[in-house]
Design a protein around this motif. Structure first.
Motif, mmCIF file in Angstrom:
data_model
loop_
_atom_site.group_PDB
_atom_site.id
_atom_site.type_symbol
_atom_site.label_atom_id
_atom_site.label_comp_id
_atom_site.label_asym_id
_atom_site.label_seq_id
_atom_site.Cartn_x
_atom_site.Cartn_y
_atom_site.Cartn_z
ATOM 1 N N UNK A 120 0.865 -1.142 0.125
ATOM 2 C CA UNK A 120 0.008 0.079 -0.052
ATOM 3 C C UNK A 120 0.860 1.188 0.044
ATOM 4 N N UNK A 121 2.055 0.925 0.756
ATOM 5 C CA UNK A 121 3.055 2.405 0.863
ATOM 6 C C UNK A 121 4.310 2.008 0.980
ATOM 7 N N UNK A 122 5.294 2.592 1.181
ATOM 8 C CA UNK A 122 6.814 2.141 1.575
ATOM 9 C C UNK A 122 7.024 3.581 2.528
ATOM 10 N N UNK A 123 7.133 2.897 3.808
ATOM 11 C CA UNK A 123 7.776 3.875 4.649
ATOM 12 C C UNK A 123 9.405 3.988 5.073
ATOM 13 N N UNK A 124 10.067 4.818 4.764
ATOM 14 C CA UNK A 124 11.266 5.287 4.730
ATOM 15 C C UNK A 124 11.743 5.967 6.030
ATOM 16 N N UNK A 125 11.520 4.892 7.211
ATOM 17 C CA UNK A 125 11.934 5.440 8.462
ATOM 18 C C UNK A 125 13.284 6.250 8.727
ATOM 19 N N UNK B 288 2.837 -5.324 8.162
ATOM 20 C CA UNK B 288 4.107 -4.476 7.731
ATOM 21 C C UNK B 288 5.232 -5.917 7.388
ATOM 22 N N UNK B 289 5.786 -5.457 6.319
ATOM 23 C CA UNK B 289 7.005 -6.060 6.057
ATOM 24 C C UNK B 289 8.368 -5.302 6.109
ATOM 25 N N UNK B 290 9.226 -5.623 7.142
ATOM 26 C CA UNK B 290 10.417 -4.847 7.274
ATOM 27 C C UNK B 290 11.361 -4.969 6.236
ATOM 28 N N UNK B 291 12.366 -4.037 6.104
ATOM 29 C CA UNK B 291 13.179 -4.248 4.848
ATOM 30 C C UNK B 291 14.421 -3.318 5.004
ATOM 31 N N UNK B 292 15.565 -4.113 4.648
ATOM 32 C CA UNK B 292 16.960 -3.306 4.801
ATOM 33 C C UNK B 292 17.450 -2.925 3.386
ATOM 34 N N UNK B 293 18.267 -3.458 2.924
ATOM 35 C CA UNK B 293 18.816 -3.070 1.684
ATOM 36 C C UNK B 293 17.915 -3.741 0.421
ATOM 37 N N UNK C 191 -0.011 -8.947 0.593
ATOM 38 C CA UNK C 191 -1.282 -8.174 0.384
ATOM 39 C C UNK C 191 -1.455 -7.497 1.635
ATOM 40 N N UNK C 192 -2.091 -6.249 1.580
ATOM 41 C CA UNK C 192 -2.411 -5.236 2.530
ATOM 42 C C UNK C 192 -1.319 -4.988 3.417
ATOM 43 N N UNK C 193 -0.257 -4.576 3.017
ATOM 44 C CA UNK C 193 0.942 -4.406 3.785
ATOM 45 C C UNK C 193 1.449 -3.051 3.586
ATOM 46 N N UNK C 194 2.188 -2.278 4.285
ATOM 47 C CA UNK C 194 3.093 -1.475 4.169
ATOM 48 C C UNK C 194 4.726 -2.085 4.090
ATOM 49 N N UNK C 195 5.551 -1.534 3.283
ATOM 50 C CA UNK C 195 7.014 -2.016 3.488
ATOM 51 C C UNK C 195 7.817 -0.802 4.360
ATOM 52 N N UNK C 196 8.264 -1.190 5.503
ATOM 53 C CA UNK C 196 8.832 -0.292 6.392
ATOM 54 C C UNK C 196 10.590 -0.560 6.189
ATOM 55 N N UNK D 171 9.044 -11.198 14.574
ATOM 56 C CA UNK D 171 8.754 -10.856 15.990
ATOM 57 C C UNK D 171 9.068 -9.557 16.301
ATOM 58 N N UNK D 172 9.670 -8.748 15.754
ATOM 59 C CA UNK D 172 9.965 -7.241 16.071
ATOM 60 C C UNK D 172 10.793 -6.584 15.020
ATOM 61 N N UNK D 173 10.803 -5.348 15.287
ATOM 62 C CA UNK D 173 11.564 -4.706 13.951
ATOM 63 C C UNK D 173 12.830 -4.010 14.926
ATOM 64 N N UNK D 174 14.184 -4.436 14.616
ATOM 65 C CA UNK D 174 15.331 -3.961 15.248
ATOM 66 C C UNK D 174 15.586 -2.501 14.720
ATOM 67 N N UNK D 175 15.675 -1.781 15.624
ATOM 68 C CA UNK D 175 16.186 -0.103 15.232
ATOM 69 C C UNK D 175 17.563 0.237 15.816
#
Length: 461
Positions: free
Chosen positions: A45-50, A70-75, A87-92, A206-210
């Motif tokens: 649905x969208x890409x979030x560039x945190x 939410x689908x987390x993503x690195x490079x 389906x029905x996700x944002x890429x974070x 399980x979580x999003x590492x920051x």
């Protein structure tokens, strides 16, 4: 995209800003999947560039309230579909969180954001006389967060271990938007369950590492030598690998590169690699002084006894770097030949020769081209199955070969992934490997930390 979804995305824009939340068609398509193009994906649905932990928290809380995944993503360099949109996700995306926050020379650790490139971290800590050992072949393009997500290994992990061995602590945003600090900064510590270790390799489920706190080693004290041997066949090189293990030798690296890979790299980069050899076996030892010389001689003797020809010691750093560069460039070089379906199996070292023979038999049986590279010292093999662009029949044969290789690996006591992660491509094989009861244990952990299934659903188990 429905009107409701558009309205939801605009609400997210209000929270984070137009420069953080993107949903133009070109961006959605670019972030749709990682390098595992063979795995299923959907437009997000969208890409979030945190830019910060706070951005991640806001996105997670919005997704929770909106019923969006939410689908987390690195490079996006993953090879198993772990970052493929559903389906029905944002890429974070965490790629903008790319700062090394601290280097502590007294305690030998660094604190880094997840979007830092592996080689960048290594270069930063080297300025302080320190070394971060995990070095995946993608070290020039993959992020520390992605390395944590898949518990990445690399060329030197046969001696120095994988990512999990160096992660001391993590900052993690959980599925409800809360932030937890896991782990420690001390050299030792056994308080509580190893939740840090649990997060490493969990592929964003399980979580999003920051932020990541990693252990470092002294940079000085290693004296590298390479031993090169050319072998008449892939299986003969595998015999040498098994012999190295039987001899009790633990090299700093032990890599196989077959002729298909060597030719593809040299055609691309013109490194002057040998063109007539069948298989290159490349070892590195890094003990200092006479001990290192003796160990290199032992490796050379094993190579020769196993049928290696033109076995030689290399001490010139430029020669060593050139050969290891060929190993690192093998995958992108092969991509130039057509779509590549990448395996990441790991078998007991004693089973490496038999597994390599089975891979070759599979290639012949299914009429597919399989190139081979391997972190052979720890049994981690990467057969690369190539299908010509647009040839659907070849692609179907490649998938059948992929499944046969996984089955043979499990039959030999191996595991379906050594470092790339399960993602989507290895889900069927994982269930065979670990069994339904252990799959249920994974699900219980997932349900406890992410009961709504918000984080990277359908991946990893």
């Amino acid at each position: 995209m429905t009107l409701t979804q558009t309205a939801d995305v605009r609400t997210l824009e209000d929270l984070l800003g137009l420069d953080v939340v993107l949903h133009d068609p070109a961006t959605l398509d670019r972030y749709r999947h990682d390098d595992a193009e063979w795995a299923a994906s959907a437009l997000p649905l969208a890409v979030v560039l945190a830019r910060s932990t706070e951005d991640v928290v806001a996105a997670v809380q919005w997704a929770r309230d909106a019923g969006v995944r939410i689908v987390p993503r690195g490079a996006g360099t993953g090879l198993s579909g772990g970052a493929n949109a559903v389906e029905n996700c944002i890429v974070l995306s965490l790629e903008r969180m790319d700062s090394v926050l601290e280097v502590n020379t007294d305690e030998r650790y660094a604190v880094t954001q997840p979007g830092v490139i592996n080689d960048t971290l290594r270069a930063v800590v080297a300025e302080h006389g320190l070394w971060y050992p995990p070095d995946p072949a993608s070290s020039a393009i993959s992020t520390i967060g992605g390395n944590v997500a898949t518990n990445a290994g690399g060329i030197c992990c046969v001696k120095y271990g994988v990512t999990r061995d160096y992660v001391l602590g993590l900052t993690v945003v959980l599925a409800d938007g809360s932030v937890v600090e896991l782990g420690r900064k001390t050299a030792k510590g056994v308080a509580g369950y190893d939740l840090t270790g649990l997060m490493v390799g969990s592929e964003g489920t399980l979580g999003i590492v920051t932020s990541v706190t990693v252990k470092l080693l002294p940079l000085a004290g290693r004296d590298e030598r390479a031993v090169i041997g050319y072998f008449p066949s892939l299986s003969a090189a595998g015999d040498a690998v098994a012999a190295i293990s039987r001899a009790g030798i633990i090299p700093a690296a032990l890599e196989i590169v077959d002729r298909t890979c060597l030719r593809a790299v040299d055609d691309w980069m013109h490194l002057g690699l040998p063109s007539e050899v069948d298989t290159l076996l490349l070892a590195r030892v890094d003990e200092r002084g006479a001990v290192g010389d003796e160990l290199a001689d032992q490796v050379a003797d094993v190579f020769a006894a196993a049928g290696g020809t033109d076995v030689e010691r290399a001490t010139d750093p430029e020669d060593i770097a050139r050969l290891f560069q060929a190993r690192r460039l093998a995958y992108p070089a092969l991509e130039r030949l057509g779509p590549v379906l990448t395996e990441d199996i790991c078998v007991p070292r004693s089973a490496v020769p038999e597994m390599l023979r089975r891979i070759q038999a599979t290639a012949a049986a299914h009429d597919v081209t399989i190139a081979n590279i391997a972190h052979a010292g720890d049994g981690n093999l990467h057969p690369l199955i190539i299908a010509p662009e647009g040839d659907d029949a070849a692609k179907a044969r490649a998938k059948t070969a992929f499944d046969q290789i996984v089955a043979d690996c499990i039959a030999l006591g191996g595991t379906v992934t050594g470092e790339h992660g399960v993602g989507l491509l290895k889900l069927p094989g994982l269930r065979v490997e670990i069994g339904e009861r252990v799959v249920a244990m994974h699900q219980a952990v997932k349900d406890a930390l992410d009961p709504a299934g918000t984080l990277n659903p359908g991946k990893a188990f």
